[in-house]
Write a protein that holds these residues in place. Structure first.
Motif, PDB file in Angstrom:
ATOM      1  N   ALA A  79       0.874  -1.032   0.081  1.00  0.00           N
ATOM      2  CA  ALA A  79      -0.384   0.217   0.124  1.00  0.00           C
ATOM      3  C   ALA A  79       0.823   1.325   0.210  1.00  0.00           C
ATOM      4  O   ALA A  79       0.403   2.430  -1.029  1.00  0.00           O
ATOM      5  CB  ALA A  79      -1.061   0.069   1.046  1.00  0.00           C
ATOM      6  N   VAL A  80       1.804   1.164   1.441  1.00  0.00           N
ATOM      7  CA  VAL A  80       2.732   2.477   0.579  1.00  0.00           C
ATOM      8  C   VAL A  80       3.414   2.238  -0.642  1.00  0.00           C
ATOM      9  O   VAL A  80       3.485   4.036  -0.814  1.00  0.00           O
ATOM     10  CB  VAL A  80       4.385   2.197   1.792  1.00  0.00           C
ATOM     11  N   VAL A  81       3.722   1.833  -1.157  1.00  0.00           N
ATOM     12  CA  VAL A  81       4.723   1.483  -2.206  1.00  0.00           C
ATOM     13  C   VAL A  81       3.413   2.185  -3.559  1.00  0.00           C
ATOM     14  O   VAL A  81       3.771   2.887  -4.085  1.00  0.00           O
ATOM     15  CB  VAL A  81       5.392   0.111  -2.421  1.00  0.00           C
ATOM     16  N   ALA A  82       2.370   1.491  -3.370  1.00  0.00           N
ATOM     17  CA  ALA A  82       1.620   2.196  -4.182  1.00  0.00           C
ATOM     18  C   ALA A  82       1.092   3.299  -4.199  1.00  0.00           C
ATOM     19  O   ALA A  82       1.292   4.232  -4.552  1.00  0.00           O
ATOM     20  CB  ALA A  82       0.380   1.291  -4.048  1.00  0.00           C
ATOM     21  N   ILE A  83       1.031   3.948  -2.692  1.00  0.00           N
ATOM     22  CA  ILE A  83       0.652   5.543  -3.031  1.00  0.00           C
ATOM     23  C   ILE A  83       1.611   6.160  -3.067  1.00  0.00           C
ATOM     24  O   ILE A  83       1.699   6.995  -3.717  1.00  0.00           O
ATOM     25  CB  ILE A  83       0.597   5.516  -1.379  1.00  0.00           C
ATOM     26  N   TRP A  84       2.693   5.892  -2.739  1.00  0.00           N
ATOM     27  CA  TRP A  84       4.349   6.635  -3.137  1.00  0.00           C
ATOM     28  C   TRP A  84       4.546   6.560  -4.808  1.00  0.00           C
ATOM     29  O   TRP A  84       4.556   7.803  -5.407  1.00  0.00           O
ATOM     30  CB  TRP A  84       5.861   5.743  -2.590  1.00  0.00           C
ATOM     31  N   GLN A  85       4.236   5.173  -5.517  1.00  0.00           N
ATOM     32  CA  GLN A  85       4.166   5.330  -7.167  1.00  0.00           C
ATOM     33  C   GLN A  85       3.123   6.442  -7.847  1.00  0.00           C
ATOM     34  O   GLN A  85       3.336   7.130  -8.635  1.00  0.00           O
ATOM     35  CB  GLN A  85       3.934   3.990  -6.977  1.00  0.00           C
ATOM     36  N   ALA A  86       1.615   6.281  -7.026  1.00  0.00           N
ATOM     37  CA  ALA A  86       0.846   7.343  -7.103  1.00  0.00           C
ATOM     38  C   ALA A  86       1.281   8.741  -7.482  1.00  0.00           C
ATOM     39  O   ALA A  86       0.845   9.679  -8.081  1.00  0.00           O
ATOM     40  CB  ALA A  86      -0.246   7.440  -6.015  1.00  0.00           C
ATOM     41  N   ARG A  87       1.613   9.150  -6.212  1.00  0.00           N
ATOM     42  CA  ARG A  87       2.783  10.779  -5.171  1.00  0.00           C
ATOM     43  C   ARG A  87       3.665  10.662  -6.827  1.00  0.00           C
ATOM     44  O   ARG A  87       3.425  12.004  -8.048  1.00  0.00           O
ATOM     45  CB  ARG A  87       3.181  10.643  -4.157  1.00  0.00           C
ATOM     46  N   ILE A  88       4.184   9.844  -7.424  1.00  0.00           N
ATOM     47  CA  ILE A  88       4.930  10.276  -8.544  1.00  0.00           C
ATOM     48  C   ILE A  88       4.756  10.253  -9.288  1.00  0.00           C
ATOM     49  O   ILE A  88       4.707  11.778 -10.307  1.00  0.00           O
ATOM     50  CB  ILE A  88       6.376   8.835  -8.265  1.00  0.00           C
ATOM     51  N   ALA A  89       3.992   9.510  -9.687  1.00  0.00           N
ATOM     52  CA  ALA A  89       3.293   9.912 -10.983  1.00  0.00           C
ATOM     53  C   ALA A  89       2.261  10.717 -11.198  1.00  0.00           C
ATOM     54  O   ALA A  89       2.231  11.382 -12.018  1.00  0.00           O
ATOM     55  CB  ALA A  89       1.874   8.389 -11.178  1.00  0.00           C
ATOM     56  N   ARG A  90       1.337  11.730 -10.316  1.00  0.00           N
ATOM     57  CA  ARG A  90       1.023  12.471  -9.958  1.00  0.00           C
ATOM     58  C   ARG A  90       1.665  14.168 -10.168  1.00  0.00           C
ATOM     59  O   ARG A  90       1.702  15.017 -11.275  1.00  0.00           O
ATOM     60  CB  ARG A  90       0.323  12.716  -8.627  1.00  0.00           C
ATOM     61  N   ARG A  91       2.801  13.585  -9.579  1.00  0.00           N
ATOM     62  CA  ARG A  91       3.887  15.174  -9.989  1.00  0.00           C
ATOM     63  C   ARG A  91       4.381  14.833 -11.442  1.00  0.00           C
ATOM     64  O   ARG A  91       4.776  15.971 -12.200  1.00  0.00           O
ATOM     65  CB  ARG A  91       5.162  14.176  -8.654  1.00  0.00           C
ATOM     66  N   GLN A  92       5.042  13.761 -11.542  1.00  0.00           N
ATOM     67  CA  GLN A  92       4.894  13.658 -13.256  1.00  0.00           C
ATOM     68  C   GLN A  92       3.623  14.347 -14.123  1.00  0.00           C
ATOM     69  O   GLN A  92       4.207  15.004 -15.179  1.00  0.00           O
ATOM     70  CB  GLN A  92       5.625  12.514 -13.473  1.00  0.00           C
ATOM     71  N   ALA A  93       2.389  14.223 -13.702  1.00  0.00           N
ATOM     72  CA  ALA A  93       1.566  14.740 -14.798  1.00  0.00           C
ATOM     73  C   ALA A  93       1.686  16.009 -14.895  1.00  0.00           C
ATOM     74  O   ALA A  93       1.849  16.728 -15.592  1.00  0.00           O
ATOM     75  CB  ALA A  93       0.216  13.916 -14.627  1.00  0.00           C
ATOM     76  N   VAL A  94       1.893  16.344 -13.209  1.00  0.00           N
ATOM     77  CA  VAL A  94       1.759  17.824 -13.511  1.00  0.00           C
ATOM     78  C   VAL A  94       2.904  18.958 -13.809  1.00  0.00           C
ATOM     79  O   VAL A  94       2.858  20.137 -14.149  1.00  0.00           O
ATOM     80  CB  VAL A  94       2.018  17.761 -11.410  1.00  0.00           C
ATOM     81  N   SER A  95       4.486  17.740 -13.543  1.00  0.00           N
ATOM     82  CA  SER A  95       4.876  17.904 -13.996  1.00  0.00           C
ATOM     83  C   SER A  95       5.006  18.180 -15.711  1.00  0.00           C
ATOM     84  O   SER A  95       5.019  19.588 -16.692  1.00  0.00           O
ATOM     85  CB  SER A  95       6.811  17.489 -14.057  1.00  0.00           C
ATOM     86  N   ALA A  96       4.042  17.335 -15.996  1.00  0.00           N
ATOM     87  CA  ALA A  96       3.810  17.396 -17.488  1.00  0.00           C
ATOM     88  C   ALA A  96       3.230  18.398 -17.780  1.00  0.00           C
ATOM     89  O   ALA A  96       3.511  18.849 -19.236  1.00  0.00           O
ATOM     90  CB  ALA A  96       3.842  16.036 -18.012  1.00  0.00           C
ATOM     91  N   ASP A  97       2.384  18.667 -17.329  1.00  0.00           N
ATOM     92  CA  ASP A  97       1.389  19.900 -17.467  1.00  0.00           C
ATOM     93  C   ASP A  97       2.692  20.450 -17.523  1.00  0.00           C
ATOM     94  O   ASP A  97       1.998  22.048 -18.259  1.00  0.00           O
ATOM     95  CB  ASP A  97       0.262  19.259 -17.008  1.00  0.00           C
ATOM     96  N   THR A  98       3.043  21.114 -16.335  1.00  0.00           N
ATOM     97  CA  THR A  98       3.239  22.304 -16.849  1.00  0.00           C
ATOM     98  C   THR A  98       4.288  23.209 -18.288  1.00  0.00           C
ATOM     99  O   THR A  98       4.534  24.204 -18.489  1.00  0.00           O
ATOM    100  CB  THR A  98       4.270  22.610 -15.260  1.00  0.00           C
ATOM    101  N   ALA A  99       5.120  21.789 -17.907  1.00  0.00           N
ATOM    102  CA  ALA A  99       5.831  21.725 -19.251  1.00  0.00           C
ATOM    103  C   ALA A  99       4.992  22.286 -20.347  1.00  0.00           C
ATOM    104  O   ALA A  99       5.553  23.185 -21.787  1.00  0.00           O
ATOM    105  CB  ALA A  99       6.413  20.873 -19.161  1.00  0.00           C
ATOM    106  N   ALA A 100       3.782  21.453 -20.567  1.00  0.00           N
ATOM    107  CA  ALA A 100       3.130  21.830 -21.787  1.00  0.00           C
ATOM    108  C   ALA A 100       2.800  23.287 -21.758  1.00  0.00           C
ATOM    109  O   ALA A 100       2.840  23.687 -22.888  1.00  0.00           O
ATOM    110  CB  ALA A 100       2.163  20.367 -21.769  1.00  0.00           C
ATOM    111  N   ARG A 101       2.068  23.693 -20.780  1.00  0.00           N
ATOM    112  CA  ARG A 101       1.533  24.924 -21.097  1.00  0.00           C
ATOM    113  C   ARG A 101       3.176  25.927 -21.213  1.00  0.00           C
ATOM    114  O   ARG A 101       2.646  26.792 -21.599  1.00  0.00           O
ATOM    115  CB  ARG A 101       1.521  24.976 -19.223  1.00  0.00           C
ATOM    116  N   LEU A 102       4.227  25.256 -20.387  1.00  0.00           N
ATOM    117  CA  LEU A 102       4.865  26.849 -20.828  1.00  0.00           C
ATOM    118  C   LEU A 102       5.765  26.457 -22.234  1.00  0.00           C
ATOM    119  O   LEU A 102       5.991  27.746 -22.961  1.00  0.00           O
ATOM    120  CB  LEU A 102       6.412  26.601 -19.923  1.00  0.00           C
ATOM    121  N   ALA A 103       5.515  25.115 -23.009  1.00  0.00           N
ATOM    122  CA  ALA A 103       5.584  25.464 -24.029  1.00  0.00           C
ATOM    123  C   ALA A 103       4.799  26.141 -25.362  1.00  0.00           C
ATOM    124  O   ALA A 103       5.374  26.631 -26.099  1.00  0.00           O
ATOM    125  CB  ALA A 103       5.821  23.732 -24.505  1.00  0.00           C
TER     126      ALA A 103
END
Length: 209
Positions: free
Chosen positions: A21-45
């Motif tokens: 469960a901890v690993v899943a939560i950690w992976q979900a947070r990483i995925a969310r951060r990556q998604a936010v970063s990708a969205d930010t990068a897309a908006r910046l581009a």
């Protein structure tokens, strides 16, 4: 002993589940951060692309403005003078317009239109057997340049007219080099004809005897 082993197995299963469960939560947070970063990068581009397009548009407008200014600085300039009305008592009253280019680019062709009250158009072609000329809506001049020879145009009027006649000219000019074109407007007033002098023969007076 068997009971203890059973509890250990249960605890191990719970521990594994918790870790998973901890690993899943950690992976979900990483995925969310990556998604936010990708969205930010897309908006910046997207913002950068929009800024680049705006810059390109500004540069185009500046180049177009400079080109228009350069072309406008070379636009032709003209002077026009008019004679008085001729043949006022005949069938085709007209006036001679003298058109001179005073500045600007050399021209390949100038198309002139005349308008105004009592204005019929320009003389076209040779006179017929009755001495009358055809009248066209425009006159075409092949080639003009500053310092060149003036062009003479014959503008015809209605038989019944009132002077002075205001003649408005529209000149559509094509550059001799390139595809540049300009439209110029001129006005000239045509006055009434000068009356012909009348010659009266008078006999000499005889002196008194």
């Amino acid at each position: 002993m068997t009971e203890i082993r059973g509890h250990v197995g249960e605890w191990a299963a719970v521990l594994v589940s918790a870790v998973a469960a901890v690993v899943a939560i950690w992976q979900a947070r990483i995925a969310r951060r990556q998604a936010v970063s990708a969205d930010t990068a897309a908006r910046l581009a997207e913002r950068q692309a929009t800024a680049a397009e705006s810059q390109v548009q500004i540069m185009r407008e500046q180049l177009d403005a400079e080109n228009d200014e350069r072309i406008d600085s070379r636009r032709p300039q003209f002077e026009v003078t008019a004679s008085r009305v001729k043949d006022a008592g005949q069938n085709q009253p007209h006036a001679e317009l003298t058109l001179t280019q005073t500045a600007g680019r050399a021209l390949r062709q100038v198309t002139v239109q005349a308008a105004g009250e009592y204005v019929e158009g320009f003389r076209s072609g040779r006179a017929d057997e009755w001495g009358l000329h055809a009248v066209a809506g425009e006159a075409v001049i092949d080639g003009m340049s500053p310092g060149g020879s003036p062009e003479t145009l014959y503008v015809h009027f209605e038989y019944r007219h009132v002077t002075p006649i205001q003649v408005s000219l529209e000149l559509r000019c094509m550059s001799r080099e390139g595809d540049h074109s300009w439209t110029e407007h001129l006005k000239v007033a045509v006055d009434e004809a000068i009356p012909e002098p009348s010659y009266i023969s008078r006999g000499r007076r005889r002196g008194r005897a």
